[in-house]
Design an enzyme around this catalytic site. Sequence first.
Site, PDB file in Angstrom:
ATOM      1  N   HIS A 371       0.832  -1.201   0.000  1.00 42.66           N
ATOM      2  CA  HIS A 371       0.000   0.000   0.000  1.00 42.66           C
ATOM      3  C   HIS A 371       0.866   1.250   0.000  1.00 42.66           C
ATOM      4  O   HIS A 371       1.910   1.293   0.642  1.00 42.66           O
ATOM      5  CB  HIS A 371      -0.926   0.011   1.220  1.00 42.66           C
ATOM      6  CG  HIS A 371      -2.145  -0.835   1.031  1.00 42.66           C
ATOM      7  ND1 HIS A 371      -3.373  -0.328   0.714  1.00 42.66           N
ATOM      8  CD2 HIS A 371      -2.308  -2.182   1.106  1.00 42.66           C
ATOM      9  CE1 HIS A 371      -4.246  -1.316   0.598  1.00 42.66           C
ATOM     10  NE2 HIS A 371      -3.625  -2.452   0.839  1.00 42.66           N
ATOM     11  N   SER A 388      -6.238   3.372  -5.931  1.00 46.09           N
ATOM     12  CA  SER A 388      -5.681   4.205  -4.858  1.00 46.09           C
ATOM     13  C   SER A 388      -5.834   5.685  -5.177  1.00 46.09           C
ATOM     14  O   SER A 388      -6.127   6.508  -4.299  1.00 46.09           O
ATOM     15  CB  SER A 388      -4.213   3.865  -4.631  1.00 46.09           C
ATOM     16  OG  SER A 388      -4.069   2.587  -4.047  1.00 46.09           O
ATOM     17  N   GLU A 391      -9.419   6.605  -4.495  1.00 43.94           N
ATOM     18  CA  GLU A 391      -9.706   6.593  -3.062  1.00 43.94           C
ATOM     19  C   GLU A 391      -9.130   7.824  -2.374  1.00 43.94           C
ATOM     20  O   GLU A 391      -9.821   8.483  -1.583  1.00 43.94           O
ATOM     21  CB  GLU A 391      -9.151   5.306  -2.446  1.00 43.94           C
ATOM     22  CG  GLU A 391      -9.940   4.071  -2.849  1.00 43.94           C
ATOM     23  CD  GLU A 391      -9.157   2.774  -2.737  1.00 43.94           C
ATOM     24  OE1 GLU A 391      -9.736   1.715  -3.041  1.00 43.94           O
ATOM     25  OE2 GLU A 391      -7.961   2.818  -2.364  1.00 43.94           O
ATOM     26  N   PHE A 423       0.981   3.554   7.006  1.00 44.36           N
ATOM     27  CA  PHE A 423      -0.300   3.772   7.666  1.00 44.36           C
ATOM     28  C   PHE A 423      -1.400   3.470   6.659  1.00 44.36           C
ATOM     29  O   PHE A 423      -1.433   4.028   5.563  1.00 44.36           O
ATOM     30  CB  PHE A 423      -0.410   5.217   8.138  1.00 44.36           C
ATOM     31  CG  PHE A 423      -1.750   5.559   8.744  1.00 44.36           C
ATOM     32  CD1 PHE A 423      -2.070   5.161  10.036  1.00 44.36           C
ATOM     33  CD2 PHE A 423      -2.694   6.281   8.017  1.00 44.36           C
ATOM     34  CE1 PHE A 423      -3.295   5.471  10.598  1.00 44.36           C
ATOM     35  CE2 PHE A 423      -3.927   6.600   8.561  1.00 44.36           C
ATOM     36  CZ  PHE A 423      -4.225   6.192   9.854  1.00 44.36           C
ATOM     37  N   VAL A 427      -9.832   5.223   3.275  1.00 43.37           N
ATOM     38  CA  VAL A 427     -10.033   6.675   3.224  1.00 43.37           C
ATOM     39  C   VAL A 427     -11.448   7.052   2.788  1.00 43.37           C
ATOM     40  O   VAL A 427     -11.910   8.154   3.079  1.00 43.37           O
ATOM     41  CB  VAL A 427      -8.993   7.337   2.296  1.00 43.37           C
ATOM     42  CG1 VAL A 427      -7.599   7.202   2.876  1.00 43.37           C
ATOM     43  CG2 VAL A 427      -9.050   6.762   0.897  1.00 43.37           C
TER      44      VAL A 427
END
Length: 471
Positions: A371, A388, A391, A423, A427
Amino acid sequence: MNRYPRDLRGYGQTPPDPKWPGGARIAVQFVLNFEEGGENCVLHGDAASEAFLSDIPGAAQWQGQRHWNMESIYDYGARAGFWRLHRLFTGAQIPLTIYGVATALARAPEQVAAMKSAGWEIASHGLKWVEHKDMPEAEERAAIKEAIQLHTEVVGERPKGWYTGRCSENTVRLIAEEGGFAYVSDTYDDDLPYWARISGRDQLVIPYTLEANDMRFATAPGWVTGQDFYTYLKDAFDELYAEGLAGAPKMMSIGLHCRLVGRPGKTAGLRKFIDYIQGIEGVWAPRRIDIAQHWANTHPPIEFERPSDMPEDIFVMRFGGIFEHSPWIAKGAYALELGPAHDCAIGLHNAMARVFRAAAKDKRLEVLRAHPDLAGKLAAAGRLTNASTSEQSSAGLDMLTDAERDMFQKLNTEYVAKHGFPFIIAVRDYDKTGIARAFQRRLSNDTETEFAEACRQVERIAALRLAEVLP
């Protein structure tokens, strides 16, 4: 077996609004089975007499002999029971669907004429009222063809609906493959019609019933009096009607037989139920073909690629990125026992999450490390995956001020230095302020706690991604 054919999901927790005509809150559909003259009998070329669904306790077949008592009970259904029910339903102006055994219809021209005159639907109940479970597929296919031909000759038009009853594991597929039926009813698995994908075509299924059915007069435990039957029908109706008032209308099928509920003491309970529902608003009492036509017009089949039907390469191409840069999870899910329950976002997520959860910790750590940082260098360079990018954009992470960007980069650096992976947070569940607060709060957790939380967030991200591409 790694493909499970049974559909245990159905409509799930959100069944469709059937939009019954006139805003009806329930569709009550009466079926009258006409089997008399089509049952097992040596006169019909069968090896033994009938033993099913009569008032003879513990009836057994008589091999090679006529069973006079059994025959006369069936005869009652055609001679007296049918006409009693004909008077009841025509008087109430409720049209029936007849499940007509073709050979029985051929031996009952007056009854067929009365059915047609009343405007009742005459669906096919097979060629003969016999067991199909041990029939070779070719023999059953031939029997279906012969049933259609005989039915068409006797009734004057081919049947549009089908119900075998004493069916085989092949029956529903063979009917779908025949291709000429608006619906098939050899299932008992729902309170609404549904489309089934069978042999490459969409077949409408209108489920039938074995419990709101007068056959319970001939089984143990079962009904004893007409009042027993009335009470059960009323309770079932009241429950379904309440669901309809609450915004989830359903269908109630009621199964009848001339030789059973056609007896006076049993008819009394049925008459009482008909009187009851005719005093209630919002009740639609159609034929089965009316339901089929309404459903086809209002809820036509929806075409989509079903994961459980996909070849492996297509499956991995479609879902390999659901867990970030980890196509091995899709490959593992493909090898599981997938079926119709996995042809939706929740179902496929469950299969993919199983693979992720069963993986060794180092493999799950690889997924975490795949990620990207939030609002990190890859985002700035435009090198995120499409998922991603979408998002992070949804949370406003592509529209940060310089101060916000500096804050996220500082938090990213501290978090990775402490825990050894980025982290991770779903989202789409937050705005950028909520993300920043979660970032700061979770930074103080120990690594074991954060590993578990990051894995949960990875699964949540996967669930949201699947919800965008599957029902």
